[in-house]
Design a protein around this motif. Structure first.
Motif, PDB file in Angstrom:
ATOM      1  N   PRO A  62      44.844  38.558  33.521  1.00 20.34           N
ATOM      2  CA  PRO A  62      44.983  39.210  34.259  1.00 20.34           C
ATOM      3  C   PRO A  62      45.906  40.148  34.387  1.00 20.34           C
ATOM      4  N   GLU A  94      38.708  41.649  40.743  1.00 19.71           N
ATOM      5  CA  GLU A  94      39.445  42.051  39.763  1.00 19.71           C
ATOM      6  C   GLU A  94      41.000  42.392  40.419  1.00 19.71           C
ATOM      7  N   LYS A 109      42.573  39.402  41.535  1.00 25.60           N
ATOM      8  CA  LYS A 109      43.631  38.630  41.180  1.00 25.60           C
ATOM      9  C   LYS A 109      44.660  39.661  40.115  1.00 25.60           C
ATOM     10  N   ASN A 110      44.273  40.657  39.855  1.00 27.06           N
ATOM     11  CA  ASN A 110      45.376  41.871  39.136  1.00 27.06           C
ATOM     12  C   ASN A 110      46.617  41.133  40.434  1.00 27.06           C
TER      13      ASN A 110
END
Length: 211
Positions: A34, A100, A103-104
């Protein structure tokens, strides 16, 4: 002898390297870590106004996200996006996020320390503790501590952290599980279905003070 050694080295270099994977078998894909910098930027721009700059929401109706399990948050965001978990506001925000991005954001906010909460109703907190730690045997209500741990820390990727969560938010979620407004966890639907309003308030108040 020198010529022989040179020829042997040349022959060795000409032989193709043997792969550690069987022929035709793809190497496992690398899992991207991440990006916490991007996660902070996205959280600050989109999430902070409701959930607090560090994930410690100051509004009782909005959950604290700090120190939550990141896998759990990613799952919730994905289910808001798909509509499996119903919330028009959260669906709008989640729909703009890629996996993505989710998740970050999740890994950044869960790296922040959760601020403790406090139980407020002395009469109810005893009932809440009894149900949380021991369940209600004669009605087959399981103890919350079995999945969410005695301290409310939860189990990473399986069961969310509850300790210190706003009582108002927990009350709303338990009621939604019981009444069918939230259907993205069969175990929680089964447990909440057996709880009355007073028991839900008692559990929520006790959970707020867990640490």
């Amino acid at each position: 002898m020198k010529l022989f050694a040179t020829s042997l080295l040349a022959a060795m270099l000409a032989v193709p390297a043997v792969s550690s994977f069987a022929a035709g078998e793809a190497a496992p894909a690398k899992v991207a870590k991440p990006d916490l910098v991007k996660g902070e930027a996205s959280f600050t721009a989109v999430c902070a106004s409701c959930h607090g700059a560090d994930g410690n929401s100051g509004t009782p109706a909005n959950p604290k996200l700090a120190q939550q399990h990141p896998e759990y948050l990613v799952k919730q965001l994905q289910e808001f996006k798909s509509g499996k978990r119903k919330n028009p506001i959260m669906q709008g925000f989640a729909s703009a996020l890629s996996d993505e991005d989710m998740k970050n954001v999740a890994y950044w906010v869960t790296s922040k320390k959760a601020k403790p909460g406090f139980a407020k109703d002395k009469e109810l907190v005893v009932l809440g503790e009894r149900i949380y730690r021991g369940g209600v045997a004669d009605r087959q209500i399981a103890a919350c501590a079995g999945c969410h741990s005695p301290t409310g820390a939860g189990i990473p990727s399986q069961y969310p952290r509850l300790g210190g969560q706003h009582a108002d938010y927990t009350t709303t979620q338990l009621t939604a599980f019981r009444d069918g407004g939230r259907q993205n966890s069969i175990p929680m639907t089964q447990v909440a279905a057996k709880l009355n309003d007073r028991e839900i308030r008692a559990l929520a108040d006790y959970i707020a003070g867990l640490r």
